[in-house]
Structure formats: structure tokens, C-alpha cells
Write an enzyme that holds these catalytic residues in place. Structure first.
Site, mmCIF file in Angstrom:
data_model
loop_
_atom_site.group_PDB
_atom_site.id
_atom_site.type_symbol
_atom_site.label_atom_id
_atom_site.label_comp_id
_atom_site.label_asym_id
_atom_site.label_seq_id
_atom_site.Cartn_x
_atom_site.Cartn_y
_atom_site.Cartn_z
ATOM 1 N N TYR A 178 -78.987 8.936 10.857
ATOM 2 C CA TYR A 178 -79.471 7.498 11.449
ATOM 3 C C TYR A 178 -79.896 7.393 12.596
ATOM 4 O O TYR A 178 -80.592 6.723 13.144
ATOM 5 C CB TYR A 178 -78.192 6.784 10.970
ATOM 6 C CG TYR A 178 -78.274 5.479 11.118
ATOM 7 C CD1 TYR A 178 -79.317 4.571 10.593
ATOM 8 C CD2 TYR A 178 -77.628 4.686 12.455
ATOM 9 C CE1 TYR A 178 -79.170 3.054 10.756
ATOM 10 C CE2 TYR A 178 -77.951 3.543 12.919
ATOM 11 C CZ TYR A 178 -78.707 2.494 12.006
ATOM 12 O OH TYR A 178 -78.759 1.402 12.373
ATOM 13 N N ARG A 191 -68.321 3.018 20.791
ATOM 14 C CA ARG A 191 -67.749 1.926 21.646
ATOM 15 C C ARG A 191 -67.767 0.516 20.518
ATOM 16 O O ARG A 191 -66.808 -0.155 20.656
ATOM 17 C CB ARG A 191 -68.939 1.543 22.774
ATOM 18 C CG ARG A 191 -68.429 0.379 23.554
ATOM 19 C CD ARG A 191 -69.386 -0.175 24.517
ATOM 20 N NE ARG A 191 -70.416 -0.681 23.847
ATOM 21 C CZ ARG A 191 -71.795 -1.047 24.110
ATOM 22 N NH1 ARG A 191 -72.273 -0.752 25.428
ATOM 23 N NH2 ARG A 191 -72.697 -0.911 23.312
ATOM 24 N N ARG A 201 -71.036 -3.234 8.627
ATOM 25 C CA ARG A 201 -72.153 -2.332 8.944
ATOM 26 C C ARG A 201 -71.245 -1.147 9.623
ATOM 27 O O ARG A 201 -71.898 -1.299 10.906
ATOM 28 C CB ARG A 201 -73.339 -2.754 9.142
ATOM 29 C CG ARG A 201 -74.373 -2.908 8.116
ATOM 30 C CD ARG A 201 -75.354 -3.591 8.606
ATOM 31 N NE ARG A 201 -76.370 -2.704 9.184
ATOM 32 C CZ ARG A 201 -77.199 -1.695 8.679
ATOM 33 N NH1 ARG A 201 -77.220 -1.651 7.353
ATOM 34 N NH2 ARG A 201 -78.147 -0.845 9.441
ATOM 35 N N PHE A 205 -85.901 5.629 35.033
ATOM 36 C CA PHE A 205 -85.767 5.002 33.737
ATOM 37 C C PHE A 205 -84.884 5.593 32.657
ATOM 38 O O PHE A 205 -84.170 5.015 31.752
ATOM 39 C CB PHE A 205 -87.123 4.599 33.403
ATOM 40 C CG PHE A 205 -87.237 4.182 31.988
ATOM 41 C CD1 PHE A 205 -87.307 2.767 31.417
ATOM 42 C CD2 PHE A 205 -87.739 5.001 30.875
ATOM 43 C CE1 PHE A 205 -87.258 2.301 30.210
ATOM 44 C CE2 PHE A 205 -87.661 4.449 29.480
ATOM 45 C CZ PHE A 205 -87.526 3.226 29.283
HETATM 46 C C1 RWZ Z 1 -85.843 1.880 25.139
HETATM 47 C C2 RWZ Z 1 -88.196 1.387 24.905
HETATM 48 C C3 RWZ Z 1 -83.978 -1.959 20.453
HETATM 49 C C4 RWZ Z 1 -86.975 1.013 23.174
HETATM 50 C C5 RWZ Z 1 -84.807 0.221 19.241
HETATM 51 C C6 RWZ Z 1 -85.530 0.925 22.164
HETATM 52 C C7 RWZ Z 1 -83.995 -0.389 17.818
HETATM 53 C C8 RWZ Z 1 -81.551 0.295 17.529
HETATM 54 C C9 RWZ Z 1 -80.695 0.219 18.549
HETATM 55 C C10 RWZ Z 1 -85.712 -0.395 21.533
HETATM 56 C C11 RWZ Z 1 -80.851 2.824 23.984
HETATM 57 C C12 RWZ Z 1 -79.665 1.167 22.554
HETATM 58 C C13 RWZ Z 1 -82.073 0.862 22.828
HETATM 59 C C14 RWZ Z 1 -80.177 3.738 21.487
HETATM 60 C C15 RWZ Z 1 -82.668 3.179 22.168
HETATM 61 N N1 RWZ Z 1 -83.005 0.671 17.568
HETATM 62 N N2 RWZ Z 1 -80.695 1.399 19.360
HETATM 63 C C16 RWZ Z 1 -86.923 1.380 24.336
HETATM 64 C C17 RWZ Z 1 -84.754 -0.588 20.392
HETATM 65 C C18 RWZ Z 1 -79.659 2.930 22.768
HETATM 66 C C19 RWZ Z 1 -82.331 2.416 23.325
HETATM 67 C C20 RWZ Z 1 -80.961 0.686 21.869
HETATM 68 C C21 RWZ Z 1 -81.400 3.057 21.138
HETATM 69 C C22 RWZ Z 1 -81.481 1.612 20.599
#
Ligand code: RWZ
Length: 407
Positions: free
Chosen positions: A199, A246, A256, A321
Site C-alpha cells: 500500500y 501517527r 480505514r 525539498f
Molecule cells: C510530494 C510531489 C498527496 C506528491 C499523494 C505527493 C497522495 C497519499 C498521501 C502527492 C509525503 C504524505 C505527501 C507520503 C507523499 N498519496 N501520501 C508530491 C500526494 C507523504 C508525500 C503525502 C506521500 C503522500
């Protein structure tokens, strides 16, 4: 990038060209504003990127955030779209789901079917049809993002074709992975560690791959970075696992959950993940803390690969970044370690701590020092707990024949 995509105004279209530029500026401004409202912290690290990759990464974020909003929506069959394939799916679902809602299971199945088809068609609708949008999905700024998606699409179209290809590819693969999990009942978390990792790979590991490819295609990073698929995957996993650890309570009450049963089952005597939530007995409290510590230990195994990935970056802004979310994650894990607040509310790192971390994550040395510092603090906590346990054993069962000196 505008000139490239050939919007050459045919004779006498100078006013038109002016108007197009004006609306492109408005669209870019919308993307910038919505990015800040959906994620303050990501907006900040994205904004300091060199301008050659900034907009590409911003659109990558917004596209995936839109997809994530669809994945998170719990009542999907209520939604309708502006366009084709999805309207069909939505209409079917609406026709079957009567408002009497006698059968919740049926409604959920329908909602899930509509969601799966929305996820699977997302790259072909949202990223090819410039008018595609979705009304009433999610809430607040995420809903606004989906309702104004054409403005995002307009900027997507102005990106270099290689960036568009990368964003489309990752979006499609992530959506496909998300669809696989929609039909799974996650009320009791993921099943085993393999499924938990899978996942995380789909929702975060793929983000790492996409970002590496965007960095390389901009010319700011060496082509070899795009080949480090394992390292970029682990970068995403570290962030995602930290969020999952967290957000235990929030996710559990939402129905979920992601904590893997293979781990939590060892600590919950009634076979329920909810056993740890708002614990009243000392046993439940300690069981939750022990489980939490094991999950944190699992996440920490990703650290060497994260540092290895960071060591391969050449551009300082790209380094920051990538490094800032990583140091925030290790700080979050340290704060969560054996912390009962994970089971009763929210755990957030202090503002002062995050400022300090942002300022130190400028080079590999600074990041190493931060990781070392938090790892040491986790280690002292673990050693303190171990001493405590040995003390308890000595007091309660000195006759049990246990030699004492554990490892
Ligand atoms: C950082 C360019 C919200 C895209 C992906 C991420 C949806 C579910 C959440 C865009 C750090 C938390 C943001 C682990 C990547 N996926 N997980 C860019 C996005 C952690 C980032 C968020 C994943 C994501």
C-alpha cells in the site's frame, strides 16, 4: 514553456494570444493558491525549488492530491462528473442506490464500484480532457481542487511533454494500486507487513520514482538517479509509514486503518485493532505502546536507504525539498515512540523544532546529525524501558529462575 507547445496566433489573433496569456496567469495563480491551502508545508518546500522544476512538481502534487481525494471519499456514489465514462458509472450507481438505504452493504459496494472506475479512468479523463472536473467530492480545499480541475489541467498542458508523460505514468500506476485497496475492508488495518508495504509503495513510493524522473528530465540531477528505484521507493515509504503510525486514531475512527494485523495481532488480546484506542486499563495502554514501538522500529529500517538516496542529490534546492520531509518524519517518530497520546489524540512536533530542522537540513552532514540525534533519543527511551521491565521482573518473580541479565 509556453511558446513550445505552439499556440501561434493565426493572423490578427494578437488580442486572443493576450487573453490566453492572461488566463494562463490566472490558472497558475489558482494552482499556487490551492497548493498553499491543501498543504502549507509542501507548498513551502516546493516553492524553494529551481523554476525549471517548480511548476512540474507543483502540478504533480495537485494531480496526486486530487486522486487521493477521490480515494478518501467515503460516499462516492453520490458524485457526478462533467464528462463521459464517469457520468455513466455515477448514473448507474445512483439508479441502484435508493435513498431508503436499507442495505448499507449494497450501497458501499456500489460506491466502491463507482470509486474503482473513477480511479481507473482518472488519467484518461482528468489528464486528457481539459474540461474534466468532479463536483462535491471530499471537503474544503480538496473539493475546490476537484471542482476547479480545468485550471490545473491548463497548467499541466503547458509542461514539457516528458513531464506530462511522467505525471501520467505515475498517476495511472498509483490509481491502479489504490483501486486494488478500495475493495479491501481496511476496518482492521492491512493484513501482513507485505501488504502494508505494498500500500505504501502505491501511494508514496511511486511519488519518489516520479520525482526522481522529473529531477532528471529537468537536467538538474544525474540520469543515474532515475535508476535508483529501490531508494526512491524507500524515501516515500518512510514518510508514508510515519503518517500511518501517527494517524492511528484518526484513521481507525474513519474505518480505514493501515496498521498491519501481522504486527498488532501480537498485542491485542481481543483481536481488535480498536483495543488500543482510548485505553482504560493499564494492560491495554501498555499493549498499545509496545505495538507502536514495534511499528516505529520497522519504519526506522528505511533510514539507511533514505540517507543513501539523499547522498546522490547534486542540486541544493532539490536536496532540501527531499530532506526536509525526511527530518520531519524522524522527529515525528521520536515524538511518537512510546507516547500514549498517539492513542488519545494527535501528536505534532513543536514549531520551534520544525524551524530548527528546516534550517539544519541544508546538507548531508546536517541531515546525518539530525537522524543521529533522534535515533539516539529513541535508543535511550528503549533502554530506559528495558531497565524498567527488568526491574519489574526482579521484584515480582525472583524465584522464577530467570537469570536476570537479559539482552
Ligand atoms: C510530494 C510531489 C498527496 C506528491 C499523494 C505527493 C497522495 C497519499 C498521501 C502527492 C509525503 C504524505 C505527501 C507520503 C507523499 N498519496 N501520501 C508530491 C500526494 C507523504 C508525500 C503525502 C506521500 C503522500
Amino acid at each position: 514553456n509556453e511558446g513550445k507547445e505552439g499556440e501561434a496566433p493565426a493572423g490578427g489573433g494578437e488580442e486572443d494570444a493576450q487573453k490566453k496569456k492572461q488566463s494562463k496567469m490566472e490558472d497558475l495563480s489558482f494552482c499556487n493558491t490551492i497548493l498553499t491551502s491543501v498543504s502549507r508545508s509542501f507548498a513551502a518546500v516546493i516553492r524553494q525549488l529551481p523554476s525549471i522544476v517548480l511548476v512540474d512538481v507543483m502540478i504533480f502534487y495537485l494531480v496526486l492530491r486530487a486522486l487521493d481525494t477521490i480515494e478518501d471519499d467515503m460516499t462516492f456514489f453520490h458524485k457526478t462528473t462533467a464528462t463521459d465514462a464517469m457520468v455513466d458509472a455515477g448514473a448507474d450507481a445512483k439508479g441502484d442506490a435508493t435513498d431508503s438505504s436499507e442495505d448499507i452493504t449494497t450501497n458501499n459496494t456500489i460506491a466502491n464500484q463507482a470509486k474503482v472506475s473513477a480511479l481507473l479512468s482518472f488519467h484518461k479523463t482528468a489528464l486528457t480532457n481539459p474540461d474534466w472536473k468532479l463536483m462535491g467530492c471530499g471537503d474544503g480545499d480538496e473539493r475546490r481542487l476537484l471542482e476547479h480541475f480545468p485550471q490545473c489541467h491548463s497548467i499541466f498542458l503547458s509542461l514539457p511533454s516528458e513531464s506530462r508523460r511522467i505525471i501520467m505514468d505515475i498517476t495511472q500506476r498509483m490509481a491502479c494500486g489504490m483501486a486494488e485497496f478500495v475493495t479491501k475492508d481496511l476496518g482492521q488495518g492491512t493484513s501482513d507487513i507485505l501488504e502494508y508495504n505494498r500500500y505504501c509503495h502505491f501511494v508514496a513510493g511511486l511519488v519518489g520514482e516520479g520525482l526522481s524522473r522529473l529531477f532528471v528530465s529537468s537536467g538538474l540531477e544525474s540520469p543515474s538517479l532515475a535508476c535508483e528505484l529501490h531508494l526512491s521507493d524507500q524515501m516515500g515509504l518512510f514518510l508514508q509509514k510515519t503518517n500511518i503510525i501517527r494517524d492511528y486514531l484518526e484513521d481507525y475512527v474513519d474505518g480505514r486503518a493501515f496498521w498491519p494485523m501481522e504486527i498488532w495481532n501480537k498485542y491485542s488480546p481481543n483481536g481488535d485493532l480498536g483495543y488500543f484506542a482510548n485505553p482504560t486499563t493499564e494492560e491495554a495502554k501498555n499493549a498499545g505502546l509496545a505495538c507502536l514501538d514495534e511499528l516505529i522500529t520497522d519504519a526506522l529500517e528505511l533510514v539507511p536507504d533514505c540517507l543513501a538516496y539523499l547522498s546522490k542529490l547534486q542540486c541544493v534546492e532539490i536536496f532540501r525539498f527531499c530532506a526536509i520531509p525526511q527530518v520531519m518524519a524522524i522527529a515525528t517518530l521520536e515524538k511518537c515512540y512510546h507516547n500514549p497520546n498517539v492513542f488519545t489524540g494527535v501528536v505534532k512536533i513543536r514549531k520551534g523544532t520544525s524551524c530548527l530542522l528546516i534550517n539544519s537540513a541544508v546538507d548531508l552532514r546536517g541531515v546525518h546529525d539530525i537522524f543521529h540525534w533522534f535515533a539516539m533519543r529513541i535508543m535511550s527511551k528503549a533502554e530506559g524501558l528495558q531497565r524498567q521491565q527488568q526491574q519489574k521482573k526482579k521484584c515480582s518473580g525472583s524465584k522464577s529462575g530467570d537469570g536476570g541479565g537479559g539482552d
